[in-house]
Design a protein around this motif. Sequence first.
Motif, PDB file in Angstrom:
ATOM      1  N   TYR A 130       0.836  -1.199   0.000  1.00 64.17           N
ATOM      2  CA  TYR A 130       0.000   0.000   0.000  1.00 64.17           C
ATOM      3  C   TYR A 130       0.872   1.250   0.000  1.00 64.17           C
ATOM      4  O   TYR A 130       1.934   1.285   0.629  1.00 64.17           O
TER       5      TYR A 130
ATOM      6  N   GLN B  63     -10.029  -1.149   4.631  1.00 66.76           N
ATOM      7  CA  GLN B  63      -8.846  -0.448   4.146  1.00 66.76           C
ATOM      8  C   GLN B  63      -8.636   0.788   5.005  1.00 66.76           C
ATOM      9  O   GLN B  63      -9.554   1.570   5.224  1.00 66.76           O
TER      10      GLN B  63
ATOM     11  N   THR C 243      -3.892   0.782  -2.715  1.00 68.52           N
ATOM     12  CA  THR C 243      -3.159  -0.360  -3.245  1.00 68.52           C
ATOM     13  C   THR C 243      -2.501   0.019  -4.569  1.00 68.52           C
ATOM     14  O   THR C 243      -2.827   1.041  -5.186  1.00 68.52           O
TER      15      THR C 243
END
Length: 607
Positions: free
Chosen positions: A115, A387, A393
Motif C-alpha cells: 500500500y 482499508q 493499493t
Amino acid sequence: MYQYTEFDQQFVKARAAQYRDMLERNLAGQLGDDEFRPLRLQNGWYLQRYAPMLRIAVPYGEISSRQLRVLARIAREYDQPSNELFRQAQQTQDALGAVPVPRGGAVGSNLKNGYGHFTTRLNVQFNWIPLARSADVMELLATVNMHGIQTSGNTIRNINTEALAGIAVDEIADPRPFCEILRQWSTLHPEFAFLPRKFKISVNGAREDRAALGWYDIGLQLLRNAAGELGFKVLVGGGMGRTPVIGTVVREFIAWHQVINYIEACIRVYNRYGRRDNVWKARIKILVKAEGQRYIDQVEAEYRQIVEVDGAPHTITQEEFDRVAAHFVPPALARRERKGEEAGMHEIIRAAAQADPEYARWLHRNVKPHRDPELRAVVLSFKRPGQAPGDATGEQLDLAADFAERFSAGEARTTHEQNLLLPWVHQDDLPALWHAARQAGLARPNIGLLTDMISCPGGDFCSLANARSLPIAEAIMQRYQDLDEVYDIGEIDLHMSGCINSCGHHHSGHIGILGVDKDGKEWYQVTLGGADGSKLSGPATPGKVVGPSFSAAEVPEVIEALLETYRALRQHAGGRSETFIATLRRVGLEPFKAAANAVRNPEQQEA
C-alpha cells in the motif's frame, strides 16, 4: 502542473545517486548507523516499528498520472517485507487484541503491505520497503521527478496548499506559483538546514481557509489591500503536538514580491532564539507564545535589515513570477460541441441523478464546483471498510492514474483529508467517471461525512505511537456502513492520532481521538469542538478533552453515544439539520461529556 527544468531533474537524480553511495557504505559497515541516520532522514527514510518507512514529497499536492504509476509500482514490487518479518509483526499486533464493534463483531490489526498512504500534509508514505532496496526506489522516483528531500529533519518541510488551488470559485489568487517559488527557495536552504525543530508552511489563495493556516508554523493568506494590491496576511506559531497553539497574525499585509524576505526574517528570529535544549519546547509556537510582541518586533527589525541593508535578496521579480506562473495555466482541453443550450446538459445530469440516488449522492458529496463552468473537481474516496483511511493499493494507484489521464488532463491532487482529487473533469464526463470509479471502489459518496475520517498509521506501524489508530478507525467504519445513517448525521470531522505528535490532526477534529499509553496498554483520549478554519468548522480551534481516557473497546461506543446525543439535541430549520459542530457550540460540552463518560466500564481504571 509545474514542469521540472533540466536543472531540477539533474538535481533529483544526483541526490538519488548520492543516497545510493551512502547506503552502500552503510550496508558494507564503512558508515556507521549513527552517521548514516541524519543522511537517511534527509531523504525521507525513517526506521519505524517493524521496517523502514519512506515519506515521498508531493509539493502542494499536485501529482501526475506518470508519478501515480511509479507509486503503484513501488507498492507492488518494493513495499514487500520478508515473510518472517511480517509474521512477527502480525503476532505482535494480534497480542494487543481486537477492537469490539458496537452491536457485535470485532476488528483486529490493519497490518498490511503493498500500500501507499496519503498523509494529511499531502505526501505519500510506504511502510514496508526493505532498507537494502531503498536506493532502487529513490532512483525509480527520480525518473518522474519525485524524492523524499526535506520530508524529515529540522528543516522547512513540504509546502502545502488546498486541493482546489487554481480552480476554486472563491479564489483571490492562485497560490501554486508562490508555493513553487517557496519550494525552490527552501530546498537545501543552507541557513535553515538545522533549525531547532521541523518547520511547516501552508498557503491559501481562497476566501475560505481550506489550508488550515492557523495550525502551521507559518500560514500565508493571499488577499488584496484597499488599493487592490496583492499580498499576504502572515500567521506565525501555529502547531499541534503536546501543546496545541493557533498561529498569531504578525503582519496584516506584506506585498507578494516581498513575502520570502519576510518569511526569512520570521525563521531567522526562530533559528536564533528557538530552544534546542528540549524537543518538546523547540517548535516556533513556543517561542511566539512566550515572547509575544517581542517576537514580532524582532521579526520587523530583521526584515528591515534584510530589505534596507542586505538589499532584499529574495525579492520575487515579476519576471520570475511569470516564469513559474506559466506552468500553472489551465490545461488545453478540447471544448465540447453543443447541440442545444447549456441548460440541456444540466437537465441531463439532473435527470440521471433522479434516476439513481447513489449517483445523486456522489454528485452532491464528491463533485465540487469549478471556476470554469464547464468543468468540475471530483474527489476519489479512499475511505472504505477493510482499508485504512488514506491507504491505496498498487491497483488503485494505477486506476487513479487511468482516471487522471482519461478525465483530468493527466493530473490529480492529494488532499488534506487523505483522498485524491481530479481537478479538470468535464461535466459531460461525470457519468462515465462515476461508473468507472464505482467499479474501482473509489466512488463512495462520503466526502465530508463521518466515514471520511482522518487517521495516522498509529501503532500498527509507527514507533512513536502510544496506541493503534487503524483498528479504531475500522471499527467506526464497520459500525457506520449504512449511508442513510451517515447522511443523517451530516457533515462532521473525525480525526485520529496514535500519539501526541498529532499526525492525524486530532486537535482540529470536531471529534478528536488521541492514543495514549498507560502501564503499557492502549487508551484513548477524546476531544470535542476542534476546528481547522474552514467555513463549516469556523476559526481554527483546539478541541477540549471530554474526560479521562477510554479503553480501545470503549471508543466505538463513545463515538456512538456522542452522535446519538447530537441527533437528540440538534435543531432543524428549512429542511436542513443543524451540524454536529453547530449543535455542540450551541448547547456546550456538558451533555456530550455526560454521554461519553456513561460508556466507561466502572470496573476499568481510568487513564
